[in-house]
Design a protein around this motif. Structure first.
Motif, short mmCIF file in Angstrom:
data_model
loop_
_atom_site.label_atom_id
_atom_site.label_comp_id
_atom_site.label_asym_id
_atom_site.label_seq_id
_atom_site.Cartn_x
_atom_site.Cartn_y
_atom_site.Cartn_z
N TYR A 75 -48.30 -82.87 -49.56
CA TYR A 75 -47.40 -81.77 -49.90
C TYR A 75 -45.97 -82.28 -49.96
CZ TYR A 75 -45.18 -77.24 -50.01
OH TYR A 75 -44.42 -76.16 -50.39
N PRO A 76 -45.27 -82.08 -51.08
CA PRO A 76 -43.98 -82.75 -51.30
C PRO A 76 -42.85 -82.31 -50.38
CG PRO A 76 -44.43 -81.17 -53.05
CD PRO A 76 -45.68 -81.28 -52.25
N ALA A 77 -42.91 -81.09 -49.84
CA ALA A 77 -41.80 -80.60 -49.01
C ALA A 77 -42.00 -80.84 -47.53
CB ALA A 77 -41.58 -79.10 -49.27
N CYS A 131 -47.91 -73.30 -44.99
CA CYS A 131 -46.80 -72.80 -45.81
C CYS A 131 -46.63 -73.70 -47.02
CB CYS A 131 -45.51 -72.76 -45.00
SG CYS A 131 -45.51 -71.52 -43.70
N GLY A 132 -46.97 -73.18 -48.19
CA GLY A 132 -46.95 -74.06 -49.34
C GLY A 132 -46.28 -73.55 -50.57
N GLN A 158 -43.13 -77.44 -42.32
CA GLN A 158 -44.17 -77.97 -41.45
C GLN A 158 -45.55 -77.98 -42.10
OE1 GLN A 158 -41.64 -79.00 -38.62
NE2 GLN A 158 -43.80 -79.12 -38.15
N ASN A 159 -45.61 -77.82 -43.42
CA ASN A 159 -46.90 -77.82 -44.10
C ASN A 159 -47.50 -79.21 -44.05
OD1 ASN A 159 -49.09 -77.46 -45.72
ND2 ASN A 159 -47.96 -76.93 -47.57
N GLY A 218 -32.39 -80.77 -48.37
CA GLY A 218 -32.22 -82.00 -47.61
C GLY A 218 -33.50 -82.79 -47.59
N PRO A 219 -33.84 -83.52 -48.67
CA PRO A 219 -35.10 -84.24 -48.71
C PRO A 219 -35.23 -85.33 -47.65
CG PRO A 219 -33.69 -84.86 -50.56
CD PRO A 219 -33.05 -83.68 -49.91
#
Length: 359
Positions: free
Chosen positions: A146-148, A193-194, A140-141, A212-213
């Protein structure tokens, strides 16, 4: 006889090519053939592109569910260790439960969970045990770029043997010590959250990995041993009102539902609006808010949530859903390309926990 009487009559020939009419007919036929071939090629390309998108999402869903199956199968099934799973308000670990746009906004859109399992993880010491703390979350960042963000992550933190380790690398412990008290990054999931950015409450050393992108929405619920599908892990008919003392003893299986999109379609949604994908994920109801095919709230059933999500995405006249694919907008009025919605697939799998032993 005269010479003229012995001459053989031969037809007269003329030099030249096709007439204008013949050329026009030939060109017309050729144009029709080219048009037909072009349409066939376009159709084949579209089918192939759609097929490739589905192959991509199918592969991701299979990978995620296979990983979950291994973790759930090796779960430490005891009543004296902690589980970080969602539940109703009476259960203090309830912020593992995301309500989306259909309820409170103080919790993340997606569900998350954490538990102990006998699967090897990443170790920070040489005194390795076969126990790990495993967690699943959709990141949830909201940091720009942010890539994730809105991608499914898995934590697999290997633990040292009981009695070893340190405050930063504690061993497997028993209640009343909880997962969140020793591994806060296993349960926290917010806008900061990073990973290696120094936020120790989320992910201090990059323990999470993206598995799971394309998974931007995850929800789970419980199938109790009495056959009921619920959003809390205990049987109220047996007089239970919390997980204390019973662990997951009332739970026969955990059903996980995910929504997956391929990278190309996700890029289209991101380009349409910076919050479009988040708003779309928020429109996919959680299990507590999924309703039956009738008037008012009904008893929940296995497969109901999947039907609810598909109705939200693609429409369902029996439920009165126009479908985001038809409107092109989320309930928050952010744009979503219809072609991108077509690529979203909903998957589910039920993981049998078998009978839990008592200790």
């Amino acid at each position: 006889m005269t010479r003229k009487q012995f001459e053989i009559a031969t037809p007269k020939t003329q030099d030249g090519g096709f007439t204008l009419a013949e050329l026009l007919v030939s060109i017309f036929v050729l144009v029709i053939i080219i048009f037909v071939v072009e349409q066939l090629t376009i159709s084949a390309t579209a089918i192939t592109r759609t097929g490739n998108r589905h192959i991509s999402t199918d592969t991701q869903a299979r990978t995620v569910f296979d990983r979950m199956a291994l973790d759930f199968a090796q779960m430490v099934k005891r009543t004296d260790v902690d589980y970080y799973v969602k539940g109703i308000t009476l259960y203090q670990h309830g912020n593992g439960h995301g309500y989306g746009r259909h309820g409170t906004t103080s919790q993340p859109v997606n569900d998350q969970l954490a538990f102990f399992t006998q699967v090897l993880g990443y170790y920070a010491s040489t005194s390795q045990s076969p126990i790990s703390v495993v967690a699943y979350r959709v990141n949830q960042n909201t940091t720009a770029g942010y890539p994730a963000y809105l991608k499914l992550e898995r934590l697999g933190r290997g633990l040292p043997w009981n009695g070893g380790g340190s405050n930063t690398n504690p061993p497997l412990v028993f209640l009343p010590v909880t997962i969140g008290s020793l591994w806060p990054w296993a349960i926290n999931n917010n806008s900061t959250c990073g990973g290696n950015g120094g936020n120790n409450s989320c992910d201090p050393n990059g323990y999470y990995e993206t598995i799971g992108p394309g998974v931007f929405r995850m929800e789970y619920y419980y199938v109790l041993k009495n056959g009921r599908a619920t959003d809390y892990p205990w049987n109220t008919d047996a007089g239970h009102s919390s997980i204390a003392g019973i662990g997951l003893g009332d739970v026969e299986a955990i059903a996980v539902v995910i929504a997956v999109i391929d990278s190309t379609s996700r890029s289209l949604i991101d380009a349409a609006g910076s919050t479009s994908l988040f708003d779309l994920a928020s429109d996919l109801a959680d299990f507590a808010d999924a309703h039956g095919r009738g008037i008012g709230q009904q008893n929940k059933y296995v497969g109901q949530l999947e039907n609810e999500w598909k109705a939200t995405l693609f429409g369902d006249s029996t439920l009165g859903y126009p479908g985001i694919i038809n409107t092109g907008y989320t309930s928050n009025n952010t744009p979503v390309p219809k072609e991108a919605v077509k690529a979203i697939r909903v998957y589910s799998r039920t993981f049998d926990l078998k009978t839990l032993p008592t200790f």
